[in-house]
Scaffold this motif. Structure first.
Motif, PDB file in Angstrom:
ATOM      1  N   ASN A   2       0.848  -1.196   0.000  1.00 50.15           N
ATOM      2  CA  ASN A   2       0.000   0.000   0.000  1.00 50.15           C
ATOM      3  C   ASN A   2       0.886   1.250   0.000  1.00 50.15           C
ATOM      4  OD1 ASN A   2       0.839   0.401   2.672  1.00 50.15           O
ATOM      5  ND2 ASN A   2      -0.922  -0.676   3.493  1.00 50.15           N
ATOM      6  N   LYS A   3       0.258   2.426   0.072  1.00 48.46           N
ATOM      7  CA  LYS A   3       1.023   3.672  -0.059  1.00 48.46           C
ATOM      8  C   LYS A   3       2.030   3.844   1.076  1.00 48.46           C
ATOM      9  CE  LYS A   3       0.724   8.618  -0.736  1.00 48.46           C
ATOM     10  NZ  LYS A   3      -0.104   9.811  -0.801  1.00 48.46           N
ATOM     11  N   SER A   4       1.653   3.508   2.309  1.00 42.21           N
ATOM     12  CA  SER A   4       2.600   3.688   3.420  1.00 42.21           C
ATOM     13  C   SER A   4       3.801   2.764   3.278  1.00 42.21           C
ATOM     14  CB  SER A   4       1.901   3.486   4.766  1.00 42.21           C
ATOM     15  OG  SER A   4       1.423   2.173   4.891  1.00 42.21           O
ATOM     16  N   GLU A   5       3.586   1.550   2.782  1.00 46.95           N
ATOM     17  CA  GLU A   5       4.704   0.638   2.544  1.00 46.95           C
ATOM     18  C   GLU A   5       5.580   1.147   1.399  1.00 46.95           C
ATOM     19  OE1 GLU A   5       2.507  -3.487   3.974  1.00 46.95           O
ATOM     20  OE2 GLU A   5       2.430  -2.885   1.864  1.00 46.95           O
ATOM     21  N   LEU A   6       4.963   1.749   0.398  1.00 46.48           N
ATOM     22  CA  LEU A   6       5.717   2.341  -0.702  1.00 46.48           C
ATOM     23  C   LEU A   6       6.562   3.511  -0.207  1.00 46.48           C
ATOM     24  CD1 LEU A   6       6.401   2.504  -3.714  1.00 46.48           C
ATOM     25  CD2 LEU A   6       4.367   3.928  -4.005  1.00 46.48           C
ATOM     26  N   VAL A   7       6.006   4.338   0.671  1.00 46.24           N
ATOM     27  CA  VAL A   7       6.753   5.464   1.243  1.00 46.24           C
ATOM     28  C   VAL A   7       7.962   4.947   2.015  1.00 46.24           C
ATOM     29  CG1 VAL A   7       6.645   7.307   2.971  1.00 46.24           C
ATOM     30  CG2 VAL A   7       4.805   7.060   1.303  1.00 46.24           C
ATOM     31  N   GLU A   8       7.791   3.884   2.797  1.00 45.37           N
ATOM     32  CA  GLU A   8       8.914   3.299   3.539  1.00 45.37           C
ATOM     33  C   GLU A   8       9.984   2.768   2.591  1.00 45.37           C
ATOM     34  OE1 GLU A   8       7.591   0.383   6.365  1.00 45.37           O
ATOM     35  OE2 GLU A   8       6.215   1.800   7.331  1.00 45.37           O
ATOM     36  N   ALA A   9       9.573   2.130   1.492  1.00 45.27           N
ATOM     37  CA  ALA A   9      10.534   1.610   0.517  1.00 45.27           C
ATOM     38  C   ALA A   9      11.300   2.743  -0.159  1.00 45.27           C
ATOM     39  CB  ALA A   9       9.811   0.765  -0.530  1.00 45.27           C
ATOM     40  N   VAL A  10      10.600   3.835  -0.476  1.00 47.45           N
ATOM     41  CA  VAL A  10      11.265   4.995  -1.078  1.00 47.45           C
ATOM     42  C   VAL A  10      12.243   5.608  -0.088  1.00 47.45           C
ATOM     43  CG1 VAL A  10      10.875   7.351  -1.922  1.00 47.45           C
ATOM     44  CG2 VAL A  10       9.432   5.494  -2.735  1.00 47.45           C
ATOM     45  N   LYS A  12      13.876   4.107   2.344  1.00 47.16           N
ATOM     46  CA  LYS A  12      15.046   3.233   2.433  1.00 47.16           C
ATOM     47  C   LYS A  12      15.923   3.363   1.189  1.00 47.16           C
ATOM     48  CE  LYS A  12      13.021  -0.305   5.386  1.00 47.16           C
ATOM     49  NZ  LYS A  12      12.513  -1.683   5.451  1.00 47.16           N
ATOM     50  N   ASN A  13      15.281   3.481   0.023  1.00 45.27           N
ATOM     51  CA  ASN A  13      16.010   3.587  -1.230  1.00 45.27           C
ATOM     52  C   ASN A  13      16.784   4.893  -1.336  1.00 45.27           C
ATOM     53  OD1 ASN A  13      16.865   2.755  -3.723  1.00 45.27           O
ATOM     54  ND2 ASN A  13      14.851   2.680  -4.648  1.00 45.27           N
ATOM     55  N   LEU A  14      16.223   5.975  -0.781  1.00 46.67           N
ATOM     56  CA  LEU A  14      16.891   7.274  -0.834  1.00 46.67           C
ATOM     57  C   LEU A  14      18.013   7.409   0.188  1.00 46.67           C
ATOM     58  CD1 LEU A  14      13.858   9.664  -1.396  1.00 46.67           C
ATOM     59  CD2 LEU A  14      15.584   8.985  -3.059  1.00 46.67           C
ATOM     60  N   GLY A  15      18.000   6.589   1.206  1.00 47.52           N
ATOM     61  CA  GLY A  15      19.068   6.627   2.198  1.00 47.52           C
ATOM     62  C   GLY A  15      18.552   6.976   3.572  1.00 47.52           C
ATOM     63  N   GLY A  16      19.386   6.721   4.561  1.00 48.24           N
ATOM     64  CA  GLY A  16      19.005   6.899   5.956  1.00 48.24           C
ATOM     65  C   GLY A  16      18.730   8.326   6.372  1.00 48.24           C
ATOM     66  N   ASP A  17      19.318   9.327   5.679  1.00 45.12           N
ATOM     67  CA  ASP A  17      19.128  10.715   6.084  1.00 45.12           C
ATOM     68  C   ASP A  17      17.822  11.311   5.546  1.00 45.12           C
ATOM     69  OD1 ASP A  17      20.090  10.558   3.494  1.00 45.12           O
ATOM     70  OD2 ASP A  17      21.111  12.495   3.601  1.00 45.12           O
ATOM     71  N   THR A  18      17.077  10.554   4.744  1.00 45.44           N
ATOM     72  CA  THR A  18      15.806  11.034   4.198  1.00 45.44           C
ATOM     73  C   THR A  18      14.690  10.787   5.204  1.00 45.44           C
ATOM     74  OG1 THR A  18      16.553  10.465   1.983  1.00 45.44           O
ATOM     75  CG2 THR A  18      14.209  10.840   2.262  1.00 45.44           C
ATOM     76  N   SER A  19      13.896  11.827   5.467  1.00 47.63           N
ATOM     77  CA  SER A  19      12.801  11.683   6.420  1.00 47.63           C
ATOM     78  C   SER A  19      11.613  10.989   5.773  1.00 47.63           C
ATOM     79  CB  SER A  19      12.368  13.051   6.946  1.00 47.63           C
ATOM     80  OG  SER A  19      11.756  13.795   5.920  1.00 47.63           O
ATOM     81  N   LYS A  20      10.748  10.461   6.615  1.00 44.33           N
ATOM     82  CA  LYS A  20       9.537   9.815   6.115  1.00 44.33           C
ATOM     83  C   LYS A  20       8.638  10.846   5.437  1.00 44.33           C
ATOM     84  CE  LYS A  20       6.449   6.165   7.474  1.00 44.33           C
ATOM     85  NZ  LYS A  20       6.091   5.239   8.536  1.00 44.33           N
TER      86      LYS A  20
END
Length: 92
Positions: A2-10, A12-20
């Motif tokens: 779903n969208k929240s899982e997609l946001v989490e995947a994005v 993680k893909n962008l890196g640890g310094d990216t906020s939710k």
């Protein structure tokens, strides 16, 4: 997914310094861009991923499953997605 899982995947893909919140904004911006592109141009093509396009559905006769009566269904427009080669290959 779903969208929240997609946001989490994005995120993680962008890196640890990216906020939710930033990842959510990025996903929302992409979805808004696809929506406006389909509305304006009738299609959005993402090479290697797929194509979103507007298709016209003709008027037709249907059957009400509850009563069995025949009904007229008006002509309408719908959005169709056709997967690209990259997405097809990833699904195998």
């Amino acid at each position: 997914m779903n969208k929240s899982e997609l946001v989490e995947a994005v995120q993680k893909n962008l890196g640890g310094d990216t906020s939710k919140a930033a990842a959510d904004a990025a996903v929302s911006a992409v979805l808004a861009g696809i929506t406006s592109g389909v509305k304006k141009d009738g299609s959005v093509q993402l090479i290697g991923f797929g194509t979103f396009s507007v298709v016209k559905r003709a008027a037709r006769t249907g059957v009400n499953p509850r009563t069995g009566d025949k009904i007229k269904i008006k002509a309408s427009k719908a959005v169709k997605f056709k997967a690209g080669a990259g997405l097809k290959a990833a699904a195998k």
